[in-house]
Design a protein around this motif. Structure first.
Motif, PDB file in Angstrom:
ATOM      1  N   ARG A 120      19.657  47.709  73.343  1.00 25.83           N
ATOM      2  CA  ARG A 120      18.872  47.273  74.499  1.00 25.83           C
ATOM      3  C   ARG A 120      18.729  45.766  74.523  1.00 25.83           C
ATOM      4  NH1 ARG A 120      14.729  51.599  76.302  1.00 25.83           N
ATOM      5  NH2 ARG A 120      15.624  53.409  75.299  1.00 25.83           N
ATOM      6  N   TYR A 148      11.115  63.278  64.698  1.00 31.32           N
ATOM      7  CA  TYR A 148      12.430  62.726  64.334  1.00 31.32           C
ATOM      8  C   TYR A 148      12.779  62.975  62.865  1.00 31.32           C
ATOM      9  CZ  TYR A 148      16.522  59.790  64.094  1.00 31.32           C
ATOM     10  OH  TYR A 148      17.817  59.357  63.913  1.00 31.32           O
ATOM     11  N   HIS A 177      11.564  53.464  71.455  1.00 33.04           N
ATOM     12  CA  HIS A 177      12.454  54.146  72.404  1.00 33.04           C
ATOM     13  C   HIS A 177      12.267  55.657  72.380  1.00 33.04           C
ATOM     14  CE1 HIS A 177      14.365  54.368  68.542  1.00 33.04           C
ATOM     15  NE2 HIS A 177      15.353  55.102  68.984  1.00 33.04           N
ATOM     16  N   SER A 223       4.704  52.292  74.352  1.00 34.44           N
ATOM     17  CA  SER A 223       4.254  51.207  75.230  1.00 34.44           C
ATOM     18  C   SER A 223       3.223  51.683  76.250  1.00 34.44           C
ATOM     19  CB  SER A 223       5.450  50.596  75.957  1.00 34.44           C
ATOM     20  OG  SER A 223       6.096  51.571  76.745  1.00 34.44           O
ATOM     21  N   ALA A 255       9.636  51.687  58.627  1.00 38.57           N
ATOM     22  CA  ALA A 255       9.106  52.977  59.070  1.00 38.57           C
ATOM     23  C   ALA A 255      10.157  54.062  58.839  1.00 38.57           C
ATOM     24  CB  ALA A 255       8.717  52.915  60.549  1.00 38.57           C
ATOM     25  N   ALA A 256      11.410  53.771  59.168  1.00 40.23           N
ATOM     26  CA  ALA A 256      12.475  54.751  58.957  1.00 40.23           C
ATOM     27  C   ALA A 256      12.611  55.082  57.475  1.00 40.23           C
ATOM     28  CB  ALA A 256      13.796  54.220  59.512  1.00 40.23           C
ATOM     29  N   GLN A 305      10.441  48.375  61.781  1.00 41.02           N
ATOM     30  CA  GLN A 305      11.169  49.544  62.242  1.00 41.02           C
ATOM     31  C   GLN A 305      12.056  50.109  61.130  1.00 41.02           C
ATOM     32  OE1 GLN A 305      11.132  51.100  65.471  1.00 41.02           O
ATOM     33  NE2 GLN A 305       9.213  49.981  65.429  1.00 41.02           N
ATOM     34  N   ARG A 365       2.853  61.125  62.680  1.00 39.32           N
ATOM     35  CA  ARG A 365       4.260  61.018  62.276  1.00 39.32           C
ATOM     36  C   ARG A 365       4.400  61.068  60.753  1.00 39.32           C
ATOM     37  NH1 ARG A 365       7.593  55.515  63.468  1.00 39.32           N
ATOM     38  NH2 ARG A 365       6.024  54.711  62.015  1.00 39.32           N
ATOM     39  N   PHE A 388       8.522  54.103  66.812  1.00 40.96           N
ATOM     40  CA  PHE A 388       9.832  53.818  67.380  1.00 40.96           C
ATOM     41  C   PHE A 388       9.680  53.718  68.896  1.00 40.96           C
ATOM     42  CE2 PHE A 388      10.667  56.486  63.524  1.00 40.96           C
ATOM     43  CZ  PHE A 388      11.013  55.419  62.714  1.00 40.96           C
ATOM     44  N   PHE A 442       1.291  51.975  58.745  1.00 42.48           N
ATOM     45  CA  PHE A 442       1.401  50.519  58.692  1.00 42.48           C
ATOM     46  C   PHE A 442       0.351  49.835  59.571  1.00 42.48           C
ATOM     47  CE2 PHE A 442       5.574  52.336  57.941  1.00 42.48           C
ATOM     48  CZ  PHE A 442       6.060  51.623  56.861  1.00 42.48           C
ATOM     49  N   ARG A 493      21.555  57.418  59.197  1.00 46.07           N
ATOM     50  CA  ARG A 493      20.894  58.108  60.309  1.00 46.07           C
ATOM     51  C   ARG A 493      19.917  57.188  61.005  1.00 46.07           C
ATOM     52  NH1 ARG A 493      21.530  63.551  61.371  1.00 46.07           N
ATOM     53  NH2 ARG A 493      20.514  62.839  63.284  1.00 46.07           N
ATOM     54  N   ALA A 494      19.216  56.386  60.212  1.00 45.39           N
ATOM     55  CA  ALA A 494      18.241  55.457  60.779  1.00 45.39           C
ATOM     56  C   ALA A 494      18.942  54.454  61.687  1.00 45.39           C
ATOM     57  CB  ALA A 494      17.480  54.743  59.658  1.00 45.39           C
ATOM     58  N   PRO A 519      19.763  52.061  68.819  1.00 41.66           N
ATOM     59  CA  PRO A 519      19.320  52.164  70.214  1.00 41.66           C
ATOM     60  C   PRO A 519      18.434  50.991  70.647  1.00 41.66           C
ATOM     61  CG  PRO A 519      19.034  54.267  69.100  1.00 41.66           C
ATOM     62  CD  PRO A 519      19.419  53.280  68.038  1.00 41.66           C
ATOM     63  N   GLN A 520      17.628  50.492  69.712  1.00 43.61           N
ATOM     64  CA  GLN A 520      16.784  49.344  70.038  1.00 43.61           C
ATOM     65  C   GLN A 520      17.604  48.063  70.095  1.00 43.61           C
ATOM     66  OE1 GLN A 520      12.982  49.130  67.918  1.00 43.61           O
ATOM     67  NE2 GLN A 520      13.484  51.068  66.934  1.00 43.61           N
ATOM     68  N   ARG A 539      11.447  44.132  61.383  1.00 44.10           N
ATOM     69  CA  ARG A 539      11.572  44.678  60.039  1.00 44.10           C
ATOM     70  C   ARG A 539      10.790  45.982  59.873  1.00 44.10           C
ATOM     71  NH1 ARG A 539      11.489  42.339  54.398  1.00 44.10           N
ATOM     72  NH2 ARG A 539       9.436  43.193  54.035  1.00 44.10           N
ATOM     73  N   PRO A 548      19.684  55.793  55.485  1.00 39.57           N
ATOM     74  CA  PRO A 548      20.002  54.547  56.194  1.00 39.57           C
ATOM     75  C   PRO A 548      20.969  54.738  57.367  1.00 39.57           C
ATOM     76  CG  PRO A 548      20.099  54.206  53.832  1.00 39.57           C
ATOM     77  CD  PRO A 548      19.825  55.655  54.034  1.00 39.57           C
ATOM     78  N   GLY A 554      20.151  56.505  64.955  1.00 36.56           N
ATOM     79  CA  GLY A 554      19.180  57.089  65.871  1.00 36.56           C
ATOM     80  C   GLY A 554      17.971  56.213  66.151  1.00 36.56           C
ATOM     81  N   LEU A 555      17.665  55.279  65.234  1.00 35.48           N
ATOM     82  CA  LEU A 555      16.418  54.544  65.364  1.00 35.48           C
ATOM     83  C   LEU A 555      16.631  53.051  65.593  1.00 35.48           C
ATOM     84  CD1 LEU A 555      14.395  56.329  62.532  1.00 35.48           C
ATOM     85  CD2 LEU A 555      14.310  56.771  64.985  1.00 35.48           C
ATOM     86  N   SER A 558      11.823  45.893  76.928  1.00 34.79           N
ATOM     87  CA  SER A 558      10.377  45.829  76.750  1.00 34.79           C
ATOM     88  C   SER A 558       9.751  47.224  76.742  1.00 34.79           C
ATOM     89  CB  SER A 558       9.753  45.018  77.878  1.00 34.79           C
ATOM     90  OG  SER A 558       9.990  45.672  79.099  1.00 34.79           O
ATOM     91  N   TYR A 559      10.552  48.265  77.069  1.00 38.08           N
ATOM     92  CA  TYR A 559      10.092  49.651  77.098  1.00 38.08           C
ATOM     93  C   TYR A 559       8.979  49.883  78.102  1.00 38.08           C
ATOM     94  CZ  TYR A 559      12.788  49.566  72.909  1.00 38.08           C
ATOM     95  OH  TYR A 559      13.803  49.368  72.040  1.00 38.08           O
TER      96      TYR A 559
END
Lengths: 216, 277
Positions: free
Chosen positions: A138, B135, B126, B170, A116-117, A113, B184, B124, B118, A126-127, A134-135, A111, A124, A130-131, A213-214
């Motif tokens: 994965r 961004y 990625h 990460s 934050a956007a 994420q 940011r 983000f 926060f 665009r978020a 993509p997550q 949530r 919304p 782009g944000l 897991s990045y």
């Protein structure tokens, strides 16, 4: 004629299987990417039809969609070639699954994420693009690509409405040469195995390139 | 009540919207109420924050501190009351002489004037540190890439992480991630920075770096509302300390007064518990 003589005639129908699989994967992926975010819409009028669609799409057997597209469209006076009918049926069928798999990915994005956007004033859409997506993708990759291997094999059902693909071609030959059944169906099975292997390889590639897991 | 007034009511800090920009409060929260179902989280909170002031919100968990700053950032919609930032009401828009709840796209614009940090960083994952910072300015403002680059590295220097531009979250420690998150939030040029327990999720040895960056910001004149359990930070940096409990402001004033010689029983109890942890 032996089974070996018939083999090339069967295998050349690989183009039918490939074309149908590729078209269904491409179209159902594009549709699912666009439609999956709607399953989380704040508006019930958007969310509920999506829910109904993914429910029905997953609950009915693929043959129902095939017959529905082939005979249903014909009954409605729309003449479509078998390939087209199969394409429509499988896209409707596959998209329902794909939406659910991508929705699973979207649900798994924390949530924070989304917040934050929003807190940065990112609109919304665009978020999502782009944000969040993509997550989500994965996270969804293993399940999604696994489902794609299913589509390769599902296309064999299109043989029942006369689409020229591998299984249909093998079936036609076996009618004339029953002794070749094991060889021809065995060969067709190997082709499906090879095609699914390609998709599995792509899955492992994506998972390594874009680890959820990045970890680098 | 949400209704007819177009000028925010006077509070004890004597200033209103006719005042010059340097005099009117940067943030004015008036009679803010927030209910989640039956549960009243904010029960009529009024708070003025002057330009360049640092206000620390303290209080037990569930007291409404976080909800208060989330309302100021428009992440939550108040049930009632008003929020003004730099003389502009952000939770509602005026239509035919009446205030109606602001549509989402209005809130989106206003969120840019407040930067939110926060507890769990929410970087983000990625995107690299650089991409995390650039961004929003890129997609919301369409800032050119040269300008983005300069500003991003300027911000990275301010949080002492200019060598981490190409690192992914990460690959960074919690303290580094939080400092990138601060950069940011600053990248959109907010007039107010909001910190929601920004150091609570950090290992103790990393807290200092983040508090250091926050102190720098305060010294540079940034208006800040800080929800924190770091009483040392509140004592040293805050202009005002606000103690909240059960959705109400119980007591507020200079840090040495509220933290050193609190009037109210509840404030005394809370501070005793926090100090003797």
């Amino acid at each position: 004629m032996t089974g070996w003589d018939l083999l090339p005639a069967v295998l050349k129908n690989i183009s039918g299987t490939l074309a149908l699989t590729a078209a269904v994967i491409a179209a159902s992926t594009v549709l699912a990417l666009v439609l999956a975010p709607l399953t989380r819409s704040p508006h019930r009028l958007v969310r509920l039809p999506m829910k109904a669609y993914t429910y029905i799409g997953r609950a009915l057997p693929p043959l129902t969609f095939l017959f529905g597209a082939f005979f249903g469209l014909a009954a409605a006076g729309v003449q479509v070639a078998p390939f087209m009918a199969a394409f429509i049926a499988f896209v409707v069928f596959a998209t329902a699954y794909n939406i659910e798999i991508i929705r699973g990915g979207l649900e798994a994005v924390p949530r924070g994420q989304y917040e934050a956007a929003r807190s940065l004033g990112v609109p919304p859409r665009r978020a999502m693009l782009g944000l969040i997506m993509p997550q989500a993708l994965r996270i969804a990759t293993p399940a999604y690509l696994t489902r794609m291997t299913g589509i390769v094999k599902d296309t064999s059902l299109a043989s029942v409405i006369g689409v020229s693909e591998l299984t249909a071609a093998a079936g036609r030959m076996v009618v004339f040469e029953p002794d070749a059944a094991l060889l021809l169906y065995g060969a067709v099975g190997l082709v499906y195995f090879a095609l699914a292997s390609v998709i599995i390889a792509v899955q492992h590639l994506l998972e390594r390139r874009f680890p959820p897991s990045y970890a680098k | 009540m949400r209704g007819i007034t177009t000028v925010p009511p006077q509070t004890k800090v004597d200033s209103d919207l006719t005042a010059t920009p340097s005099e009117r409060p940067m943030v004015r929260v008036h009679e803010l109420r927030k209910e989640f179902g039956e549960h009243v989280v904010l029960d009529g909170v009024s708070l003025d924050v002057q330009r360049g002031q640092v206000v620390c919100l303290i209080g037990p968990s569930g007291s409404g501190k976080t909800t208060l700053i989330r309302c100021v950032n428009c992440l939550e919609r108040p049930t009632d009351g008003e929020i003004w930032i730099d003389g502009v009401r952000i939770d509602a828009v005026e239509r035919k002489g009446r205030w109606v709840p602001a549509p989402e796209r209005e809130l989106l614009k206003h969120r840019v004037s407040t930067g939110m940090v926060f507890q769990n960083f929410n970087l983000f994952p990625h995107l690299t540190a650089f991409e995390n910072i650039t961004y929003a300015p890129r997609v919301v403002r369409g800032t050119s890439s040269d300008e983005l680059r300069d500003r991003a590295f300027d911000l990275l220097r301010r949080v002492h992480l200019e060598d981490k531009a190409d690192h992914f979250p990460s690959q960074l420690s919690g303290g580094q991630q939080q400092r990138i998150a601060i950069a940011r939030a600053l990248a959109m040029g907010p007039s107010v920075m909001l910190f929601d327990e920004a150091t609570s999720a950090l290992d103790p040895e990393l807290v200092g770096d983040v508090l250091g960056v926050m102190s720098d910001l305060a010294r540079e004149g940034m208006t800040m509302i800080v929800v924190t359990h770091e009483m040392g930070f509140a004592r040293d940096i805050a202009d005002n300390v606000v103690f909240m409990d059960q959705g109400k402001i119980i007591e507020q004033g200079r840090p040495e007064k509220v933290l050193g010689d609190p009037e109210h029983r509840r404030t005394q109890d809370f501070l005793r518990r926090v100090v003797h942890r």
